[in-house]
Enzyme design. Sequence first.
Site, PDB file in Angstrom:
ATOM      1  N   TYR A  21      -1.639  -1.869  10.343  1.00  0.00           N
ATOM      2  CA  TYR A  21      -1.636  -1.912   8.875  1.00  0.00           C
ATOM      3  C   TYR A  21      -0.333  -1.327   8.326  1.00  0.00           C
ATOM      4  CZ  TYR A  21      -3.748  -1.384   4.178  1.00  0.00           C
ATOM      5  OH  TYR A  21      -4.046  -1.460   2.838  1.00  0.00           O
ATOM      6  N   SER A  68       0.889  -1.158   0.000  1.00  0.00           N
ATOM      7  CA  SER A  68       0.000   0.000   0.000  1.00  0.00           C
ATOM      8  C   SER A  68       0.920   1.198   0.000  1.00  0.00           C
ATOM      9  CB  SER A  68      -0.849  -0.008   1.285  1.00  0.00           C
ATOM     10  OG  SER A  68      -1.406   1.268   1.525  1.00  0.00           O
TER      11      SER A  68
HETATM   12  P1  NAD Z   1     -11.159  -6.490  -0.107  1.00  0.00           P
HETATM   13  O1  NAD Z   1     -11.724  -6.434   1.264  1.00  0.00           O
HETATM   14  O2  NAD Z   1     -12.002  -6.114  -1.279  1.00  0.00           O
HETATM   15  O3  NAD Z   1     -10.568  -7.942  -0.407  1.00  0.00           O
HETATM   16  C1  NAD Z   1      -9.816  -8.631   0.553  1.00  0.00           C
HETATM   17  C2  NAD Z   1      -9.722 -10.071   0.133  1.00  0.00           C
HETATM   18  O4  NAD Z   1      -8.966 -10.774   1.147  1.00  0.00           O
HETATM   19  C3  NAD Z   1     -11.081 -10.779   0.043  1.00  0.00           C
HETATM   20  O5  NAD Z   1     -11.045 -11.709  -1.012  1.00  0.00           O
HETATM   21  C4  NAD Z   1     -11.181 -11.512   1.381  1.00  0.00           C
HETATM   22  O6  NAD Z   1     -12.027 -12.648   1.357  1.00  0.00           O
HETATM   23  C5  NAD Z   1      -9.724 -11.904   1.566  1.00  0.00           C
HETATM   24  N1  NAD Z   1      -9.369 -12.237   2.944  1.00  0.00           N
HETATM   25  C6  NAD Z   1      -9.576 -11.507   4.070  1.00  0.00           C
HETATM   26  N2  NAD Z   1      -9.124 -12.188   5.139  1.00  0.00           N
HETATM   27  C7  NAD Z   1      -8.626 -13.357   4.674  1.00  0.00           C
HETATM   28  C8  NAD Z   1      -8.031 -14.494   5.290  1.00  0.00           C
HETATM   29  N3  NAD Z   1      -7.851 -14.569   6.611  1.00  0.00           N
HETATM   30  N4  NAD Z   1      -7.653 -15.523   4.508  1.00  0.00           N
HETATM   31  C9  NAD Z   1      -7.852 -15.488   3.158  1.00  0.00           C
HETATM   32  N5  NAD Z   1      -8.401 -14.445   2.531  1.00  0.00           N
HETATM   33  C10 NAD Z   1      -8.781 -13.397   3.273  1.00  0.00           C
HETATM   34  O7  NAD Z   1      -9.838  -5.590  -0.018  1.00  0.00           O
HETATM   35  P2  NAD Z   1      -8.950  -4.855  -1.137  1.00  0.00           P
HETATM   36  O8  NAD Z   1      -9.147  -3.407  -0.949  1.00  0.00           O
HETATM   37  O9  NAD Z   1      -9.147  -5.465  -2.462  1.00  0.00           O
HETATM   38  O10 NAD Z   1      -7.504  -5.182  -0.586  1.00  0.00           O
HETATM   39  C11 NAD Z   1      -6.629  -6.105  -1.187  1.00  0.00           C
HETATM   40  C12 NAD Z   1      -5.200  -5.784  -0.777  1.00  0.00           C
HETATM   41  O11 NAD Z   1      -4.852  -4.490  -1.274  1.00  0.00           O
HETATM   42  C13 NAD Z   1      -5.001  -5.724   0.739  1.00  0.00           C
HETATM   43  O12 NAD Z   1      -3.731  -6.281   1.058  1.00  0.00           O
HETATM   44  C14 NAD Z   1      -5.028  -4.250   1.034  1.00  0.00           C
HETATM   45  O13 NAD Z   1      -4.301  -3.926   2.194  1.00  0.00           O
HETATM   46  C15 NAD Z   1      -4.365  -3.703  -0.206  1.00  0.00           C
HETATM   47  N6  NAD Z   1      -4.652  -2.294  -0.473  1.00  0.00           N
HETATM   48  C16 NAD Z   1      -5.934  -1.848  -0.628  1.00  0.00           C
HETATM   49  C17 NAD Z   1      -6.133  -0.491  -0.875  1.00  0.00           C
HETATM   50  C18 NAD Z   1      -7.499   0.087  -1.090  1.00  0.00           C
HETATM   51  O14 NAD Z   1      -7.611   1.319  -1.145  1.00  0.00           O
HETATM   52  N7  NAD Z   1      -8.538  -0.711  -1.223  1.00  0.00           N
HETATM   53  C19 NAD Z   1      -5.052   0.378  -0.939  1.00  0.00           C
HETATM   54  C20 NAD Z   1      -3.777  -0.114  -0.766  1.00  0.00           C
HETATM   55  C21 NAD Z   1      -3.583  -1.450  -0.536  1.00  0.00           C
END
Ligand code: NAD
Length: 256
Positions: free
Chosen positions: A151, A138
Amino acid sequence: MLKGKTALITGSTSGIGLGIALSLARQGANIVLNGFGDVTSPKAQVAAHGVQVIHHGADMTKPAEIADMFAVATATFGGVDILVNNAGIQHVANVEDFPVEKWDAIIAINLSSAFHTTRLAIPAMRAKNWGRVINLASVHGLVGSAQKSAYVAAKHGIVGFSKVVALETATTGVTVNTICPGWVLTPLVQKQIDDRAVRDGVSVEEAGRGLLGDKQPSQQFVTPEQLGELAVFLCSPAGDNVRGVAWNMDGGWAAQ
Ligand code: NAD
């Protein structure tokens, strides 16, 4: 470009992970999906690209389940060529109020799971002299924000972890890199927008604009599709010597 390769993407039933799975499938890679919630729709979206797809529900806090996922992926497709460590959760609170179990879960899912998957993936990648490990950190892998201690610690940790594994594989055809997104409109961020709307007594739309306005100069959300195409680039021959980078796609957030 990726026909005959297999990509395993953790946390790919939703959001960014699903976006990356679809981009890799569009390039011909077979896909191992992972994550909770509805599986039927993500599987159908991937299969529409004419590739093979399976789902394994390993909980990323459980090393034995992660090992089983790799065993199933290897039995089904003969190995994992592209590993995307994407599963992640968030919790927002000042450090003195941060629930201990939330800290432990964030470190386990957002950081330690990448150690467990990577240690299982690297031997086969070395043997083939080709592989890609792409870690979703991130912009919080590069800078901090208040109330996100676990985080930010996990995301800085995964940037460092990637650099080390990139050095350990630097003379091979295996590359290891980190992608650092800014705000992406997924369920993980929608919850923060909804909480902000309640806190400030404003509409959800206004809360979304406020969230972007605070941090993201472009005033636009990054999309899972854009991140998917960055992952495709890292898997391409042009990415052969991109090693150990933390590549932000953040609408200018970290430039401030
Ligand atoms: P999201 O909530 O849409 O998806 C998260 C995914 O992780 C889902 O498929 C969920 O089922 C899975 N998950 C959660 N806990 C789990 C576990 N214990 N075991 C297996 N799977 C698990 O989130 P997102 O926004 O798509 O985030 C994805 C990645 O991107 C994360 O690492 C997040 O930190 C990172 N990220 C997101 C953003 C943002 O703005 N959305 C920004 C920077 C980084």
